[in-house]
Design an enzyme around this catalytic site. Structure first.
Site, mmCIF file in Angstrom:
data_model
loop_
_atom_site.group_PDB
_atom_site.id
_atom_site.type_symbol
_atom_site.label_atom_id
_atom_site.label_comp_id
_atom_site.label_asym_id
_atom_site.label_seq_id
_atom_site.Cartn_x
_atom_site.Cartn_y
_atom_site.Cartn_z
ATOM 1 N N GLU A 1 -5.468 -8.115 -1.069
ATOM 2 C CA GLU A 1 -6.266 -7.965 0.152
ATOM 3 C C GLU A 1 -7.711 -7.636 -0.216
ATOM 4 O O GLU A 1 -7.965 -6.752 -1.039
ATOM 5 C CB GLU A 1 -5.726 -6.840 1.050
ATOM 6 C CG GLU A 1 -4.399 -7.137 1.700
ATOM 7 C CD GLU A 1 -3.966 -6.025 2.652
ATOM 8 O OE1 GLU A 1 -4.835 -5.217 3.071
ATOM 9 O OE2 GLU A 1 -2.768 -5.955 2.965
ATOM 10 N N GLU B 1 0.794 -1.224 0.000
ATOM 11 C CA GLU B 1 0.000 0.000 0.000
ATOM 12 C C GLU B 1 0.838 1.291 0.000
ATOM 13 O O GLU B 1 0.763 2.093 0.936
ATOM 14 C CB GLU B 1 -0.968 0.000 1.191
ATOM 15 C CG GLU B 1 -1.958 -1.156 1.114
ATOM 16 C CD GLU B 1 -2.977 -1.185 2.245
ATOM 17 O OE1 GLU B 1 -2.787 -0.433 3.222
ATOM 18 O OE2 GLU B 1 -3.949 -1.949 2.153
#
Length: 909
Positions: A513, A398
């Site tokens: 995810e 991320e």
């Protein structure tokens, strides 16, 4: 002349550290020195000097060989430990003198640790002098309770005397036997008050081993169900590559990575979570048993450093992890994953150990430079270069504060990824590299919209996978969750940010995810759209997370770290699976579905437990439906769960469910409690073309006939038994008009017609024709073609007087009419209001009609639900509004979950 000064350096109440400083105040050098002082404490250790005499509390020490000389004005210090501390940490009558040294020192007295069984009765503890003495030596011994106390041994307090020349003495402590099941317990034998000797070892630990054993545990095997499965492609062992939007094995077979995130090693705990309460291999076995084939394993750069430590591990359950660093624990996980057919994706989740993504939103920082970050990846690539278990490396988690394709070396994530890929593929050109997206107006790690114009550039073009993250409403309420088109708008959004990469064949996509607790209805709707989207795209994925301690999403496991959450597994079932565990070779077609049968002990045991097992035929036959097997399970001390892995034969032919048994025999160290379990093989093939169609007929009967037979028909004979349940559902005919109890109807092989009998009750009411329905359910061995049979009862009463109206009927024969309209609607639900009216010329004493909708009624007023099948509700009057005079109307309404789909044909009268 020598002067001496004393100081307490450290004091911890139960002991202290003291120091004495000597200063040569004379004008000449000193060769050798002695110091004497009185001590109101036990001197337990000394350095920089040695004890040469001890008379009561008067202690004399002298120099060692290396610190005998003191020049004029020079000072030196020596130190010691004493007990207790506090007020006792003082010396008195401190004197120092220069002079010859080297006289014999006092002998050293010590006591050795001991181990004894409860049944031994006596613990014999040996005290020794390191040399004989010309004069008697005495020392006080005293027992001190620890985890063992006066219930486990008889306390001792006495003075032990060594006669001149003796060097060994024995202290006996009586050990008390009890009937308690307990672990090892300890107490201490302490030495104090030595006369004529110096105490070298002031205490000994005595360990009492219990001879009492716990009750043997009970052994149980649990029933399981397994979908038969279809023959499927098995990945060839070795490295994976990419072809367009596909990930392929070494033989070119397409593979799909379907995994879970097992986080924890990226935090200050330094190891995957859950090891405080479970064995690490046991958890990995469970992942494989549930159908996952991959683990995305987060780590931090801090975890790779020398001296990094792992915490929050129960070493009683995980003894093989004792003393290992975080990286060494990852090594073990990789090794075991390879043994059980799992693949590993290493995920650089953070730079500094902690929770969540790196705080600066970049791929470097928090004490880690870009160069060090690249070097860490190069080290890992080299470390696992010979092990294709580590199938992929997720470069940075991320990087939401980064840019894409701007050329800024400090913020352009594409440049950062390319630098790491170059170093990784220099060490190992075979491993897949996973590149996540940036932030922007999408989820952190999910925005890969810049790839189309600026793709990642790498030499090994068949090793790149893009890995977005995606989440539903409860994680953060993105604007598209409030769009009127939600959830139909979701595929377009996914396509915009990352789905296009797979659709256009740029590269494969692995969603790294996604997850939720699925308590928010919007999350459920999101998931119901997301799973088919992934399936259509052919994307790989790793679900967030395995861990239940993810605050916003929860995990696959419940909070007990044991129980899988069935709803999440059911949601993932359409895209779960894919065998990545083939032996070296070409891969190919696998016709085996594995089923895990758990065998458990009721409690941990301190000795090995063994039990034999074997399979036995039921309706499933060995060699046809499953593979016969047998063996022996061995529970090591402390283990409570083992798994028997059996093979079920997969096929595409439709048929009934079948079952076989697992039998336990020959238990050693435990007692059999549940010795047999059924393994049910659920047939999951489309049976439409194979199974006969089952239907129930309509029927008509006169009120005075007493009974009617209603027939069930198969459109073709079956080789297997066919069964179905039949229940009655009231219509305009209800209690008092007929009598019928639910029944199961069975067709023998070859039989195509069966019937059920319904008793009809004759009454004296003039009420017109009435009807009720017989409904089929729980059909086994056939496809349900028509599950409702309408039974019409013809009234035989002709003169009932005024006011006798029919209570509703099909086609509006009784004059019942009405309308329905949407009053309010929102995403996921609506409110509807309607009217029913008597357009006939006779009063109605009770009324019914049908409502057609795919929605689910959650609340209803001024009407009642009499039945529901498929998309049709049978609705009728409430107790207080059954009577409708000619021309009279009743307002009614309901609230429903689902799409507001009420059209002009929604009401059937």
């Amino acid at each position: 002349m020598l002067s001496a000064q004393y100081a307490t350096v450290n004091d911890w109440s139960t002991g202290f550290q003291g120091a004495i400083t000597l200063t040569n105040d004379a004008g000449a050098a000193v060769e050798g020195w002695r110091v004497s002082f009185r001590a109101g404490f036990e001197l337990t250790q000394i350095w920089g000097a040695r004890i040469v005499a001890r008379e009561g509390d008067l202690i004399t020490v002298e120099n060692l060989s290396w610190n005998a000389a003191l020049a004029p004005g020079e000072a030196l210090s020596f130190g010691f430990l004493g007990a207790p501390g506090g007020e006792a940490a003082l010396v008195s009558e401190l004197e120092a003198a220069a002079g010859e040294t080297g006289e014999p020192v006092l002998p050293l007295v010590s006591v050795a640790d001991a181990e004894v069984s409860e049944t031994d009765g006596i613990a014999a503890l040996t005290l020794t002098l390191d040399r004989p003495s010309d004069s008697p030596v005495s020392v006080t011994v005293q027992t001190l309770a620890g985890s063992a106390d006066a219930a486990d041994f008889r306390p001792v307090s006495e003075v032990v005397v060594f006669a001149p020349g003796e060097t060994e003495a024995v202290v006996s402590v009586e050990i008390l036997d009890d009937d308690l099941v307990e672990g090892p317990e300890t107490f201490t034998l302490a030495l104090s008050g030595a006369e004529g000797a110096t105490i070298a070892d002031a205490s000994a630990t005595v360990t009492i081993l219990s001879d009492d054993r716990p009750e043997p545990p009970t052994i149980s095997v649990a029933p399981v169900e397994i979908a038969e499965g279809d023959p499927r492609t098995v990945a060839a062992a070795g490295w994976f590559s990419t072809e367009g939007s596909r990930i392929v094995d070494a033989a070119g077979n397409e593979v799909t990575l379907t995994g879970v995130n097992w986080f924890g090693a990226e935090t200050t705990r330094g190891a995957p979570d859950g090891l405080h309460t479970r064995n690490w291999q046991d958890m990995m076995d469970q992942m494989a048993e549930l159908g996952f084939n991959t683990i995305r394993l987060p780590f931090s750069n801090d975890a790779l450093r020398e001296g990094a430590e792992a915490h929050s591990i129960n070493y009683a359950l995980n003894p093989d992890l004792q003393g290992l660093s975080p990286l060494e624990i990852i090594d073990l996980i990789v090794d075991y994953a390879g043994e059980i057919g799992l693949r590993i994706i290493l995920d650089n989740h953070r730079n500094a150990a902690g929770d969540g993504a790196s705080s600066n939103g970049l791929w470097y920082g928090e004490g880690v430079s870009q160069a060090q970050w690249v070097a860490d990846w190069a080290m890992l690539a080299e470390r696992y270069a010979d092990d294709p278990t580590v199938i992929g490396m997720d470069l940075s988690n991320e990087p939401h504060g980064a840019e894409w394709g701007t050329g800024n070396p400090d913020r352009d994530w594409r440049l950062g990824a390319e630098a790491a890929i170059e170093a990784i593929h220099e060490a190992n050109p075979e491993v897949l590299v996973l590149v996540e997206g940036i932030g922007g107006n999408y989820w952190w790690g999910g925005n890969l919209s810049g790839v189309g114009a600026n793709p990642v550039r790498l030499e090994q073009e068949d090793k790149l996978v893009y890995s977005p993250h995606a989440y539903p409403n409860s994680i953060y309420s993105q604007p598209w969750f409030s769009d009127p088109d939600f959830p139909d708008n979701l595929p377009e959004i996914w396509d915009q940010y990352w789905g296009y990469i797979a659709r256009e064949g740029i590269a494969p996509v692995l969603v790294g995810e996604f997850g939720s607790r699925f308590e928010d209805p919007k999350d459920v709707a999101w998931m119901e759209a997301f799973i088919p989207y992934l399936d259509e795209l052919g994307a790989s994925w790793t679900f967030w997370s395995w861990n239940p301690n993810s605050g916003d999403t929860g995990g696959i496991l419940a909070d007990d770290w044991q129980t899988p959450i069935a709803g999440k597994l059911e949601a993932l079932a359409p895209i779960l699976g894919g065998d990545l565990s083939a032996e070296p070779g070409e891969g190919g077609i696998d016709t085996i579905t594995e089923v895990a049968v758990p065998v458990t002990l009721s409690a941990p045991y301190d000795a090995e437990v063994r039990v034999d097992w074997q399979t036995a035929d039921g309706t499933a036959r060995a060699g046809v439906d499953y593979e016969a097997a047998s063996g022996t399970l061995v529970f090591a001390p402390g283990e409570t769960r083992k798994v028997i892995t059996l093979e079920v034969v997969a096929d595409t032919a439709a048929g009934p469910d079948r079952a076989f048994s697992v039998l336990l025999t020959g238990a050693e160290g435990g007692v059999l409690e549940t010795a047999e379990a059924t393994v049910t093989i659920r047939d999951d093939d489309d049976a439409a073309a194979e199974l006969p169609a089952l239907a129930i007929s309509d029927a008509a009967v006169g009120e005075g006939d007493g009974e009617v037979l209603v027939e069930l028909h198969l459109d073709a004979p079956s080789d297997e038994a066919v069964t179905a349940t039949v229940t009655a559902r009231a219509g305009t005919a209800g209690e008092g008009d007929y009598a019928f109890a639910p029944v199961e109807v069975a067709f023998a092989p070859g039989q195509t017609v069966a019937s059920v009998a319904v008793s009809v009750i004759d009454d004296a009411l003039v009420e017109g024709d009435e009807h009720f329905d017989l409904v089929l359910g729980e059909v086994e061995g056939a496809e349900l073609a028509d599950g409702t049979g309408r039974v019409t009862i013809a009234d035989n009463d002709t003169d009932g007087g005024p006011g006798g109206g029919t209570g509703g009927g099909t086609g509006g024969d009784d004059g019942l009419t009405g309308s329905i309209a949407i009053d309010d609607a929102w995403n996921g639900g609506f409110v509807a209001r309607g009217e029913v009216s008597n357009a006939g010329t006779a009063a109605l004493d009770g009324w019914t009609f049908e409502l057609v909708t795919e929605a689910q009624i959650t609340n209803i007023w001024n009407a009642t639900i009499l039945g529901h099948e498929g998309d049709t509700y049978l609705l009728g009057n409430a107790a207080y509004n059954a009577e409708l005079a000619p021309g009279q109307a009743v307002d009614w309404g309901f609230q429903a979950a689902g799409q507001a789909d009420l059209g002009p044909d929604a009401l059937l009268f």
